[in-house]
Design a protein around this motif. Structure first.
Motif, PDB file in Angstrom:
ATOM      1  N   SER A   1       0.831  -1.206   0.000  1.00 39.11           N
ATOM      2  CA  SER A   1       0.000   0.000   0.000  1.00 39.11           C
ATOM      3  C   SER A   1       0.865   1.255   0.000  1.00 39.11           C
TER       4      SER A   1
ATOM      5  N   ALA B   1       2.153   1.876  -3.389  1.00 35.66           N
ATOM      6  CA  ALA B   1       1.088   2.403  -4.242  1.00 35.66           C
ATOM      7  C   ALA B   1       0.870   3.887  -3.964  1.00 35.66           C
TER       8      ALA B   1
ATOM      9  N   TYR C   1      -6.920  -7.940  -5.749  1.00 32.49           N
ATOM     10  CA  TYR C   1      -5.518  -7.726  -5.374  1.00 32.49           C
ATOM     11  C   TYR C   1      -4.642  -7.698  -6.623  1.00 32.49           C
TER      12      TYR C   1
ATOM     13  N   ASN D   1      -5.221  -4.473  -8.518  1.00 36.50           N
ATOM     14  CA  ASN D   1      -4.596  -3.375  -7.783  1.00 36.50           C
ATOM     15  C   ASN D   1      -3.082  -3.372  -7.975  1.00 36.50           C
TER      16      ASN D   1
ATOM     17  N   THR E   1      -1.003  -0.400  -9.741  1.00 41.19           N
ATOM     18  CA  THR E   1       0.131   0.209  -9.032  1.00 41.19           C
ATOM     19  C   THR E   1       1.355   0.278  -9.934  1.00 41.19           C
TER      20      THR E   1
ATOM     21  N   HIS F   1     -10.162   2.764 -10.916  1.00 34.06           N
ATOM     22  CA  HIS F   1      -9.347   2.753  -9.700  1.00 34.06           C
ATOM     23  C   HIS F   1      -8.757   4.117  -9.359  1.00 34.06           C
TER      24      HIS F   1
END
Length: 303
Positions: free
Chosen positions: A153, A156, A240, A243, A247, A282
């Motif tokens: 995270s 990201a 996931y 994501n 990223t 996103h």
């Protein structure tokens, strides 16, 4: 508001204040620098340097003093450390927490890939004393899904044009809280299966993966794996993976001149149209708009 000194700094970056010797850092490595707000300096645990380094055997760092704590996770290979009159090693799958305000030396054993975060502020002093104890440093296997998810995270967030230092602080607290609440033993087989799946996705996200293929890697049925993954991460395996791809796409849009079509292909999207639609869902804008905003903010910062 994003307030990074530079969006990404090449391997040639020299940290003269810290005395960092970056010989041995390969060109694919990246470092992100953050200038904290006054509020962050007074109230938050904040990340000043975030990076992912790929190094050969010549990589060595000598410092007398660097006014941060270092959290590092070794992804492959190993590192040696000389600290408080002791020499020790940290290998793939392990995390280290080090007080860099004291003299220290570290470097690569053969070759190494590792992610690092230099942080300070808030309750970081108290957490370090809690974790380091009498050793003066802290090492442990980094098998926790919570730790890996929080680090992902943070990476990201540092590539996001709308950088939020409050959210970065939350993720740092997640890591420190998890490390302080577990002794590193008794990791469940289920937890290990999810971590293995995450590692597999991180190394193969650019391929046309299916959830069934990922489940096969950890010897679980697709149904059971999906339920287990969601229970451990609060996300579905598909979410996931997407994501992770978004990223990486953000990073490539920010630091490279590759076309949107090329980035879509390198990040594992089936088509450019699918990539643009997913990116908008996103991030809230198209890849080209994201790149344009990142370039504009970078120009404003330099001005």
């Amino acid at each position: 508001m994003r307030n990074y000194d530079d969006t990404a700094v090449s391997a040639e970056f020299q940290d003269k204040n810290g005395g960092m010797d970056n010989g041995g850092v390969l060109p694919s490595s990246q470092m992100f620098l953050h200038l904290p707000s006054e509020f962050a300096r007074s109230a938050l645990i904040y990340a000043a340097y975030v990076g992912h380094y790929f190094c050969d055997h010549t990589y060595t760092v000598h410092r007398n003093q660097f006014d941060y704590y270092m959290l590092a996770v070794v992804d492959s290979g190993g590192m040696f450390f000389q600290y408080n009159g002791e020499r020790f090693e940290v290998h793939a799958g392990e995390v280290i927490l080090l007080d860099c305000r004291r003299p220290h030396t570290y470097g690569a054993i053969d070759s190494v890939s590792f992610r690092y975060i230099y942080f300070r502020g808030g309750s970081s002093d108290a957490y370090y004393r809690l974790l380091a104890g009498e050793n003066g440093y802290f090492t442990r296997p980094a098998r926790s899904v919570e730790v890996q998810s929080a680090i992902q995270s943070i990476f990201a967030l540092v590539t996001d044009t709308m950088y939020d230092e409050h959210r970065v602080s939350v993720q740092l607290y997640r890591i420190l809280a998890e490390l302080s609440g577990s002794d590193g033993r008794g990791e469940s087989v289920q937890n290990a299966a999810v971590l293995h799946a995450i590692a597999y996705m991180e190394h193969h996200f650019f391929e046309k993966l299916t959830i069934e293929q990922i489940a096969d890697q950890v010897n679980l049925s697709e149904y059971y794996f999906s339920r287990l993954f969601r229970r451990c991460t609060s996300m579905s395996p598909h979410a996931y993976l997407v994501n992770l791809r978004i990223t990486m796409a953000r990073q490539l849009l920010t630091v490279s001149q590759k076309s949107v079509e090329r980035i879509a292909e390198e990040c594992g999207f089936h088509s450019t149209t699918n990539f643009i639609r997913s990116f908008r869902e996103h991030v809230g804008c198209t890849p080209k708009q994201f790149r344009r905003a990142a370039m504009e903010e970078h120009r404003e910062e330099n001005t």
